[in-house]
Design an enzyme around this catalytic site. Structure first.
Site, PDB file in Angstrom:
ATOM      1  N   VAL A   1       0.820  -1.220   0.000  1.00  0.00           N
ATOM      2  CA  VAL A   1       0.000   0.000   0.000  1.00  0.00           C
ATOM      3  C   VAL A   1       0.852   1.268   0.000  1.00  0.00           C
ATOM      4  CG1 VAL A   1      -1.973  -1.111   1.104  1.00  0.00           C
ATOM      5  CG2 VAL A   1      -0.259   0.035   2.517  1.00  0.00           C
ATOM      6  N   GLY A   2       2.175   1.110  -0.041  1.00  0.00           N
ATOM      7  CA  GLY A   2       3.051   2.279  -0.108  1.00  0.00           C
ATOM      8  C   GLY A   2       3.770   2.612   1.184  1.00  0.00           C
TER       9      GLY A   2
ATOM     10  N   THR B   1       6.706   1.597   2.450  1.00  0.00           N
ATOM     11  CA  THR B   1       8.128   1.917   2.301  1.00  0.00           C
ATOM     12  C   THR B   1       8.323   3.278   1.635  1.00  0.00           C
ATOM     13  OG1 THR B   1       8.725  -0.426   2.176  1.00  0.00           O
ATOM     14  CG2 THR B   1      10.321   1.148   1.296  1.00  0.00           C
TER      15      THR B   1
ATOM     16  N   LYS C   1      14.096  -1.213   9.277  1.00  0.00           N
ATOM     17  CA  LYS C   1      13.130  -2.233   8.862  1.00  0.00           C
ATOM     18  C   LYS C   1      13.799  -3.573   9.152  1.00  0.00           C
ATOM     19  CE  LYS C   1      10.554  -4.121   4.940  1.00  0.00           C
ATOM     20  NZ  LYS C   1       9.148  -3.807   5.234  1.00  0.00           N
TER      21      LYS C   1
ATOM     22  N   GLY D   1       7.317  -1.636   9.879  1.00  0.00           N
ATOM     23  CA  GLY D   1       6.977  -3.028  10.134  1.00  0.00           C
ATOM     24  C   GLY D   1       6.861  -3.794   8.829  1.00  0.00           C
ATOM     25  N   ALA D   2       6.042  -4.830   8.825  1.00  0.00           N
ATOM     26  CA  ALA D   2       5.809  -5.627   7.614  1.00  0.00           C
ATOM     27  C   ALA D   2       4.313  -5.839   7.464  1.00  0.00           C
ATOM     28  CB  ALA D   2       6.526  -6.976   7.710  1.00  0.00           C
ATOM     29  N   GLY D   3       3.752  -5.448   6.322  1.00  0.00           N
ATOM     30  CA  GLY D   3       2.315  -5.597   6.133  1.00  0.00           C
ATOM     31  C   GLY D   3       1.546  -4.834   7.196  1.00  0.00           C
TER      32      GLY D   3
ATOM     33  N   LEU E   1       2.818   8.350  -7.859  1.00  0.00           N
ATOM     34  CA  LEU E   1       3.991   8.858  -8.563  1.00  0.00           C
ATOM     35  C   LEU E   1       4.286   7.981  -9.773  1.00  0.00           C
ATOM     36  CD1 LEU E   1       6.210   9.461  -5.409  1.00  0.00           C
ATOM     37  CD2 LEU E   1       4.980  11.209  -6.713  1.00  0.00           C
TER      38      LEU E   1
END
Length: 242
Positions: free
Chosen positions: A13-14, A16, A37, A113-115, A204
């Protein structure tokens, strides 16, 4: 240690992009802020298309990708499963220990985090358990369109149920032709969650530059609100234990 824990309503979902953008803008404004991370699946830390490398480039930090992300595997699965299949065991205490080492180089952090919060993370913890250890306010990254109200409210509710504070929500990947629907979703999310949507980061082009990313973040995210949090957190301080 001050900063933010960046989580999301889902994967891809963006998160990072937002984390790197915020770190880059804040560093440009003079903040000694780092990025972390700890677990990455899908690419090794040093891979140029991996999240760690993208964070390093956007943030403009000098530490290595391996310092940003000490544990990585190539298989694109939930971190706990990916590590297990690679024959590696990572504990919550391992990633906290690395965080403590990195914290000697920075005044604040953006931790990704992750997800989402309920993703199986280390061998002994979910993402939410990691966030609870750090006790940093959350930034929740969400999609801007269909389904986002439900996913975002559920994420906010789960965070609050675990005594985590939510500093704000950022909708990422907003397209001009969907602007009306995005603004409607923003209003509903704020009304139902009681948490402000502090940014509508536009979609973007695929090969965007760092300058384009930082400019977009400056123009579409309320950076001053994040600076307020950083100042307040720095004056109080954060204490956590494992």
């Amino acid at each position: 240690m001050s900063g933010f824990f960046v989580t999301a309503t889902d994967t891809e979902v963006g998160k990072t992009v937002v984390t790197g953008a915020l770190a880059g803008v804040l560093r440009e404004r003079g903040y000694n802020i780092g990025v972390y991370k700890p677990l990455q699946s899908g690419h090794l830390s040093s891979h140029p298309e991996g999240d760690a490398a993208r964070l390093k480039g956007a943030a403009g930090v000098t530490i290595s990708c391996e310092e940003i992300c000490p544990y990585s595997v190539q298989e694109p699965l939930a971190p706990r499963l990916a590590m297990k299949r690679a024959g590696r065991k990572v504990l919550l205490s391992d990633i906290i220990s690395h965080y403590e080492k990195l914290s000697k180089q920075f005044d604040s952090f953006l931790v990704e985090g992750a997800g989402g919060l309920v993703v199986p993370y280390t061998d002994d913890a979910l993402v939410v358990d990691f966030a609870k250890q750090l006790q940093l306010p959350l930034l929740i990254v969400a999609r801007p369109t269909l389904g986002t109200v439900n996913h975002t409210i559920l994420t906010v509710s789960y965070a609050k149920a675990h005594d985590l504070s939510v500093a704000g929500i950022i909708l990422s990947g907003c397209r001009e032709h969907e602007k009306e629907r995005v603004l409607e979703n923003k209003e509903m999310i704020e009304e139902l969650s009681g948490v402000p949507v502090i940014g509508l980061l536009p979609a973007l082009r695929e090969d965007f530059t760092r300058n384009e990313l930082l400019q977009a973040a400056e123009e579409s995210i309320a950076i001053s609100r994040l600076e307020e949090f950083l100042r307040n957190e720095s004056s109080v301080g954060n204490v956590f234990s494992v």
